[in-house]
Design an enzyme around this catalytic site. Structure first.
Site, PDB file in Angstrom:
ATOM      1  N   ARG A  23       0.866  -1.696  -0.434  1.00 55.93           N
ATOM      2  CA  ARG A  23       0.410   0.121  -0.099  1.00 55.93           C
ATOM      3  C   ARG A  23       0.896   1.133  -0.275  1.00 55.93           C
ATOM      4  NH1 ARG A  23      -0.395  -1.368   5.909  1.00 55.93           N
ATOM      5  NH2 ARG A  23       0.722   0.138   7.208  1.00 55.93           N
ATOM      6  N   ILE A  78       3.190   4.381  -0.494  1.00 57.92           N
ATOM      7  CA  ILE A  78       4.354   4.929  -1.525  1.00 57.92           C
ATOM      8  C   ILE A  78       5.011   4.095  -2.138  1.00 57.92           C
ATOM      9  CG2 ILE A  78       6.655   5.535  -1.086  1.00 57.92           C
ATOM     10  CD1 ILE A  78       6.037   7.664   1.134  1.00 57.92           C
ATOM     11  N   ASP A 137       7.240 -11.276   8.048  1.00 55.78           N
ATOM     12  CA  ASP A 137       7.862  -9.700   8.688  1.00 55.78           C
ATOM     13  C   ASP A 137       8.783 -10.081   8.448  1.00 55.78           C
ATOM     14  OD1 ASP A 137       7.324  -8.187  10.997  1.00 55.78           O
ATOM     15  OD2 ASP A 137       5.823  -8.946  12.470  1.00 55.78           O
ATOM     16  N   ASN A 143      11.814  -0.455   1.331  1.00 49.99           N
ATOM     17  CA  ASN A 143      10.309   0.543   1.682  1.00 49.99           C
ATOM     18  C   ASN A 143       9.595   0.545   2.967  1.00 49.99           C
ATOM     19  OD1 ASN A 143       8.267   3.120   0.690  1.00 49.99           O
ATOM     20  ND2 ASN A 143       7.389   0.958   1.054  1.00 49.99           N
ATOM     21  N   TYR A 194      12.294   7.322  15.805  1.00 52.55           N
ATOM     22  CA  TYR A 194      11.725   7.862  13.936  1.00 52.55           C
ATOM     23  C   TYR A 194      12.323   9.202  13.633  1.00 52.55           C
ATOM     24  CZ  TYR A 194       8.973   8.282   9.488  1.00 52.55           C
ATOM     25  OH  TYR A 194       8.711   8.001   8.189  1.00 52.55           O
ATOM     26  N   LYS A 202      15.321   7.211  10.867  1.00 53.32           N
ATOM     27  CA  LYS A 202      15.367   7.939   9.436  1.00 53.32           C
ATOM     28  C   LYS A 202      16.979   9.000   8.714  1.00 53.32           C
ATOM     29  CE  LYS A 202      12.063   6.008   7.487  1.00 53.32           C
ATOM     30  NZ  LYS A 202      11.798   4.940   6.567  1.00 53.32           N
TER      31      LYS A 202
HETATM   32  P1  NAP Z   1       2.416   2.601   5.408  1.00 49.50           P
HETATM   33  O1  NAP Z   1       1.013   3.016   3.873  1.00 49.50           O
HETATM   34  O2  NAP Z   1       1.732   2.603   6.035  1.00 49.50           O
HETATM   35  O3  NAP Z   1       2.864   1.783   4.290  1.00 49.50           O
HETATM   36  C1  NAP Z   1       3.648   1.267   5.264  1.00 49.50           C
HETATM   37  C2  NAP Z   1       4.341   0.051   4.637  1.00 49.50           C
HETATM   38  O4  NAP Z   1       5.408  -1.063   5.264  1.00 49.50           O
HETATM   39  C3  NAP Z   1       2.970  -1.554   4.437  1.00 49.50           C
HETATM   40  O5  NAP Z   1       3.412  -1.834   3.348  1.00 49.50           O
HETATM   41  C4  NAP Z   1       2.762  -2.312   4.819  1.00 49.50           C
HETATM   42  O6  NAP Z   1       2.949  -3.319   5.010  1.00 49.50           O
HETATM   43  C5  NAP Z   1       4.676  -2.430   5.779  1.00 49.50           C
HETATM   44  N1  NAP Z   1       5.190  -2.672   6.906  1.00 49.50           N
HETATM   45  C6  NAP Z   1       5.191  -2.635   8.040  1.00 49.50           C
HETATM   46  N2  NAP Z   1       5.524  -3.420   9.067  1.00 49.50           N
HETATM   47  C7  NAP Z   1       5.601  -4.189   8.489  1.00 49.50           C
HETATM   48  C8  NAP Z   1       6.486  -5.408   8.768  1.00 49.50           C
HETATM   49  N3  NAP Z   1       6.797  -5.607  10.121  1.00 49.50           N
HETATM   50  N4  NAP Z   1       7.188  -6.224   7.908  1.00 49.50           N
HETATM   51  C9  NAP Z   1       7.140  -5.854   7.332  1.00 49.50           C
HETATM   52  N5  NAP Z   1       6.652  -4.787   6.094  1.00 49.50           N
HETATM   53  C10 NAP Z   1       6.046  -3.829   7.244  1.00 49.50           C
HETATM   54  O7  NAP Z   1       2.648   4.024   4.947  1.00 49.50           O
HETATM   55  P2  NAP Z   1       4.125   5.317   3.792  1.00 49.50           P
HETATM   56  O8  NAP Z   1       3.602   6.277   4.457  1.00 49.50           O
HETATM   57  O9  NAP Z   1       3.670   4.152   2.713  1.00 49.50           O
HETATM   58  O10 NAP Z   1       5.663   4.466   3.796  1.00 49.50           O
HETATM   59  C11 NAP Z   1       6.596   3.833   3.486  1.00 49.50           C
HETATM   60  C12 NAP Z   1       7.556   4.567   3.531  1.00 49.50           C
HETATM   61  O11 NAP Z   1       8.139   5.763   3.202  1.00 49.50           O
HETATM   62  C13 NAP Z   1       7.973   4.123   5.526  1.00 49.50           C
HETATM   63  O12 NAP Z   1       9.322   3.886   5.372  1.00 49.50           O
HETATM   64  C14 NAP Z   1       7.846   5.087   5.377  1.00 49.50           C
HETATM   65  O13 NAP Z   1       8.778   5.488   7.492  1.00 49.50           O
HETATM   66  C15 NAP Z   1       8.083   7.001   4.771  1.00 49.50           C
HETATM   67  N6  NAP Z   1       8.561   8.012   4.683  1.00 49.50           N
HETATM   68  C16 NAP Z   1       6.588   8.354   4.859  1.00 49.50           C
HETATM   69  C17 NAP Z   1       5.899   9.954   5.042  1.00 49.50           C
HETATM   70  C18 NAP Z   1       4.698  10.079   5.059  1.00 49.50           C
HETATM   71  O14 NAP Z   1       4.466  10.870   5.560  1.00 49.50           O
HETATM   72  N7  NAP Z   1       3.860   9.059   4.180  1.00 49.50           N
HETATM   73  C19 NAP Z   1       7.014  10.623   5.021  1.00 49.50           C
HETATM   74  C20 NAP Z   1       8.338  10.208   5.299  1.00 49.50           C
HETATM   75  C21 NAP Z   1       8.422   8.468   4.737  1.00 49.50           C
HETATM   76  P3  NAP Z   1       1.522  -4.500   6.081  1.00 49.50           P
HETATM   77  O15 NAP Z   1       1.019  -3.553   7.280  1.00 49.50           O
HETATM   78  O16 NAP Z   1       1.195  -5.443   5.209  1.00 49.50           O
HETATM   79  O17 NAP Z   1       3.515  -5.463   6.811  1.00 49.50           O
END
Ligand code: NAP
Length: 254
Positions: A20, A22, A65, A92, A159, A163
């Site tokens: 899901r 990014i 996981d 990611n 966090y 990062k």
């Molecule tokens: P998200 O929608 O919460 O997606 C997180 C993804 O990581 C999901 O596919 C989730 O899938 C997976 N995940 C979580 N826990 C996991 C685990 N224990 N093992 C394997 N996979 C796991 O978040 P997002 O915003 O797309 O974030 C993606 C990346 O971008 C992250 O590294 C985040 O820190 C970074 N980021 C996001 C933002 C923002 O504003 N959204 C800003 C800066 C950086 P499952 O739950 O199915 O495992």
């Protein structure tokens, strides 16, 4: 000639957290460019595989996981069994957790560091031997502006530190493996609309602060990160390594 540089035909891309947000958007970008996709996360409950198959991409999914120390090697083995190579690794998967430091318990701290830092290290450690054997490879880590500046109003020291570690890991790996033709870069997104930033009611008052501090006055969309990912994962960025590319609507420009 220049558009050809974005072509990923016959490349194999392994994307963690591709289920899901990014990660899924990056999967669309790399799939559209021709890459064969291997996604992984704890579950495919959002229907990512089906969505990508409908778009006619070659996609497989490994459920695991990444906090489990044995899983990164299993994901890499799964990819190699399926495709015999890994051209692109996108680290990611990540988790964000806010909270005052003096109340932040060990379980939360471990969860953040295990997934955001250690799992990224382990994924790279497991994928690099295949890339060395191939004589080429690309790693893209998803960091954050939180690894560059201290975001407000939410307290999130763990966090932010995780990062910053991702950014430094990116530079170190880039330096260590440039002679093996492996490029390693990161993207530092600003605030992007995903489940991670879907705030509960009591924290909704953070949105105006985030937007106010962003010169473009809005949050980013996942596809705006995915375009940058396509650049960094493709030959279009053939002379870029060790870079942390900020995609944040100008947030860190001030
Ligand atoms: P998200 O929608 O919460 O997606 C997180 C993804 O990581 C999901 O596919 C989730 O899938 C997976 N995940 C979580 N826990 C996991 C685990 N224990 N093992 C394997 N996979 C796991 O978040 P997002 O915003 O797309 O974030 C993606 C990346 O971008 C992250 O590294 C985040 O820190 C970074 N980021 C996001 C933002 C923002 O504003 N959204 C800003 C800066 C950086 P499952 O739950 O199915 O495992």
């Amino acid at each position: 000639m220049f558009l050809d540089k974005f072509n990923l035909d016959n490349k194999v891309a392994l994307i963690t957290g591709g289920s899901r947000g990014i990660g899924l958007s990056i999967a669309h970008a790399l799939g559209e460019a021709g890459a064969k996709l291997v996604l992984t996360s704890r579950s495919d409950s959002h229907g990512a595989t089906e969505e990508l198959k409908k778009a006619n991409y070659d996609v497989s999914f490994y459920e695991g996981d990444l906090i489990d120390r044995s899983v990164p090697q299993k994901i890499v083995d799964f990819t190699l069994e399926k495709h015999d190579r890994i051209d692109i690794l996108v680290n990611n998967s990540g988790v964000a957790q806010h909270g005052d430091t003096e109340k932040f318990n060990d379980d939360l701290l471990d969860k953040i560091m295990d997934l955001n830092v250690d799992a990224v290290f382990r994924m790279c450690r497991s994928a690099i031997p295949a890339m060395k054997k191939q004589g080429e490879g690309v790693i893209l880590n998803i960091g954050s502006i939180s690894g560059l500046v201290s975001n407000i109003p939410q307290p999130q020291t763990a966090y932010n530190a995780s990062k910053a570690a991702v950014h430094m890991m990116t530079k170190s790996l880039a330096s260590d493996y440039a002679n093996q033709n492996i490029r390693v870069n990161a993207i530092a997104p600003g605030y992007v609309r995903t489940e991670m930033t879907n705030l509960p009611k009591e924290n909704e008052h953070w949105y105006p602060t985030w937007n106010e501090l962003t010169p473009m006055k809005r949050m980013g969309e996942p596809h705006e990160i995915a375009s940058a990912a396509l650049f960094l994962c493709s030959p279009a960025s053939s002379y870029v390594t060790g870079e942390v590319l900020v995609v944040d609507g100008g947030y860190t420009s001030r």
